[in-house]
Design a protein around this motif. Sequence first.
Motif, short mmCIF file in Angstrom:
data_model
loop_
_atom_site.label_atom_id
_atom_site.label_comp_id
_atom_site.label_asym_id
_atom_site.label_seq_id
_atom_site.Cartn_x
_atom_site.Cartn_y
_atom_site.Cartn_z
N SER A 33 0.83 -1.20 0.00
CA SER A 33 0.00 0.00 0.00
C SER A 33 0.86 1.25 0.00
CB SER A 33 -0.93 -0.01 1.21
OG SER A 33 -1.66 1.18 1.31
N GLU A 34 1.89 1.28 0.85
CA GLU A 34 2.75 2.46 0.93
C GLU A 34 3.56 2.65 -0.36
OE1 GLU A 34 5.16 2.11 4.38
OE2 GLU A 34 3.50 2.46 5.80
N TRP A 64 2.73 1.86 -3.55
CA TRP A 64 1.93 2.40 -4.66
C TRP A 64 1.29 3.74 -4.31
CZ3 TRP A 64 3.29 0.65 -9.03
CH2 TRP A 64 3.65 -0.69 -9.19
N SER A 65 1.29 4.08 -3.03
CA SER A 65 0.79 5.41 -2.65
C SER A 65 1.82 6.50 -2.91
CB SER A 65 0.39 5.42 -1.16
OG SER A 65 -0.68 4.53 -0.92
N ASP A 66 3.05 6.09 -3.13
CA ASP A 66 4.12 7.04 -3.45
C ASP A 66 4.02 7.42 -4.92
OD1 ASP A 66 6.45 8.41 -3.97
OD2 ASP A 66 7.74 7.03 -2.84
N ASN A 110 4.12 5.43 -8.82
CA ASN A 110 2.80 5.25 -9.44
C ASN A 110 2.48 6.47 -10.30
OD1 ASN A 110 0.32 4.19 -10.04
ND2 ASN A 110 -0.57 4.53 -8.00
N GLN A 128 -3.51 7.87 -12.13
CA GLN A 128 -2.35 7.05 -11.80
C GLN A 128 -2.49 5.64 -12.38
OE1 GLN A 128 -2.29 7.66 -7.44
NE2 GLN A 128 -0.21 8.47 -7.72
N ASP A 154 -4.83 2.48 -9.23
CA ASP A 154 -5.80 3.21 -8.42
C ASP A 154 -5.78 2.60 -7.02
OD1 ASP A 154 -7.89 4.47 -7.22
OD2 ASP A 154 -9.39 3.96 -8.75
N THR A 155 -5.06 3.23 -6.10
CA THR A 155 -4.88 2.65 -4.76
C THR A 155 -6.19 2.56 -3.98
OG1 THR A 155 -4.29 4.85 -3.91
CG2 THR A 155 -2.48 3.40 -4.60
#
Length: 795
Positions: free
Chosen positions: A195-196, A198-200, A204, A213, A216-217
């Motif tokens: 999660s962390e 792909w949130s960066d 992404n 993006q 899509d997180t």
Amino acid sequence: MQREFLEGLSDQALRALPYLFDFWALPHQLPPEDAGQWKTWVVLGGRGAGKTRAGAEWVRSMVEGSGPTDEGRARRVALVGETFDQARDVMVFGESGILACTPPDRTPVWESGRRRLVWPNGAEAKLFSAHDYEGLRGPQFDAAWLDELGCAAVDKGTNEPNRFLDPKSSESSLPKHSTGARDDLIQMQYLRAVSEFWSDAGNNPVSDVYGAQMIDTGRMFVWAWDARPYPWFPADADVWGDGENYARGHWLNGRVASRTLNGVIRSICASQGIDDIDVSDVRGLVRGYAVEGGASAREALQPLLLAHGVDAVEREGQVVFRTRDGLVGETLETALFARDEGEPVLSRTRLADAEVSGRVRLTYVEADGNYEARATEGIFPDEVTTGIAQSELPLVLTGGKARSVVDRWLAEARVAREGATFSLPPSSGVRAGDVVTVEGADYRVDRLEEAGARRVEAVRVERGLYRPFVGTDTFVMTQPHVPPLPVWAEMMDLPILRPEAVPDAPWIAAVSEPWPGEVAVYSSIDGERWSFETSLSRRAVMGVTLNDLPAARVGLWDRGPDLYVRLAYGTLASVDDMSLFAGGNVGVIGSSDSLDREVFQFRDAKLTAPETWALSHRMRGLRGTEGIMPEIWPAGSTVVVLDAALRQVVLPSEARRLERHYRVGPATKPVDHPSYIGFTHMARGVALRPFAPVHLRLAVDGAGAHHFSWIRQPRIDGDSWTLAEVPLGEASERYRVEVWSAGTLRRANATSAPVFTYAAAERVADGVTGPYDVRVAQLSDLYGPGLEARININD
């Protein structure tokens, strides 16, 4: 209607029908109708739900046009699996993969060197591994078919997140280098890391085509959340057959409410206004923890740190929390130690055995189930003290975790009895909490005093103490309903085993899973009128043998092959020689075609498989049962451990040797309930049966007379070494002596002394001209002849 429809189709239409997925598909296998309103379609289902077929058919619908060479909606498709091999074997070549679903005139060509499929219309699908996510950046794919995101809660699950354990699956295996231990923390950390990452935004990027993006997180879906109610799944094995896979599987149910240990430490410290802390080196999972109101940070943290083996040390004004791992940071040479006048360079200490507890009991809150208070205990095999070190933690633990805590405490206490004191120069960089090696031994620095030289107090450590628990947790059911099911019961005639036992009363033992709580025993003479005899409140430790047990010498260790026993319930434990000779680990063995049971003991018990124990170092034929020991107790024989679960069924003396009917079942149900089992048994009063005489010997005089002598073996109070002669145990001393030759009884005598003379003339008169047997049995007024001692004469 279906038949009419099929009969109305042409031959070509019939050949094409198997490939028209819209006709055969289940509703959940078809994509949303309005393709312009969605970007991500998730197919959520269990094994066998048709997810792979749905994905393969969707790819076909995207790349294929009206004809084999016509263009479809997509020209470039990404097929993404956890590994390249999995993407190829499932998405392309699988039973429901793309090649299996495509009609012959549209079948794509597999180019293994370029890892892609190429359709007749020029469309292509390229395979990718989730480990090579950078490869997805350049091609600007029109569509993608991806495997699910997830990681099993098993040791080193992140090595191969898609691996799972399921005995019914051909793909069942552990991740690489995994011990197979349950590890809920690694599953949590895997999901956090994904999660962390792909949130960066740097990992992404935003597409210049659709302005969003790449991932899509907010629509990342994790395998697996189960619709079955937790904790009934996985605990109710009668309803769901895959519950045993939960502990080390991908399920999130029952786990998402847990928190990391470093997060809990941070929260507790923040609540006390302590912000300058470092928890980066803390590992652990907290399923639940109760903190008393008004407790200080130290009081709130101490149980957590104690359970998880975490030290708190000060580093330049900052509180640093570190999980103990036993890793050595520096090797110290005694030549560099500071020397205090009058003090040795290195002082070693060792606590006396009496100061170190070898027995620990931990009370905790059991995870899952009813969250009841439970206790687990650990003890060293060589522990002789009776003192117990008890600790109570307001912490929710699984049974396996609680056992690992107790084992670590015991091991740490045994190792840490050794300590060392020495001084280091002021320039030394050793600090509290560091592990150092001194003269080949590892020590953890527990205390540092700064007074010119740095005075160090340290305790012994060993790295192996901190290895994670590898056992299997047993899941706890929440208030299970126990149906009135039949029990397995055994009625046995046994020798006198306890001083308070009734000699002529048979014993009964029962076991079942689940246990109904209490089991009632009824008896009847005619099978019609039943009377209550006794009740069993505890399950017996019973099982069946998995291999043959040959006969063995009495009074010597039976060191033959291990006897493997599969228990219906219970556990076994090894004992030392002294405990064995004091009456530990006593059991009986018997088969379905034998009325008698042999009493034996075992010193060593080793768990070799679930519910299966290997028993070795046995003492055989105890309590006079050497006389009934067969050549072999066959596999499938019953073994019952003699403990407080057994009860006697006291009958009148006139009922001995009369067959009676018995019914055994749940005490909450009447005797005629279907859950009751019925059988017949004839009580023979085996406890009254004299033991076989021992040391039966022959002496021959000059006249050719054969003189036999023996020693009686008492069935009562025969173990004392202070008596001049063993007790008689009967009203009078009498023996039956029989002479057998060629399978025929030649002579039967009675004697009141342990001697018998067989003159040469008597042998001639009896027609004994060759080998013959002499059989001697002690006589009882209450039982009759006992077990026989035999000797063969062949002179």
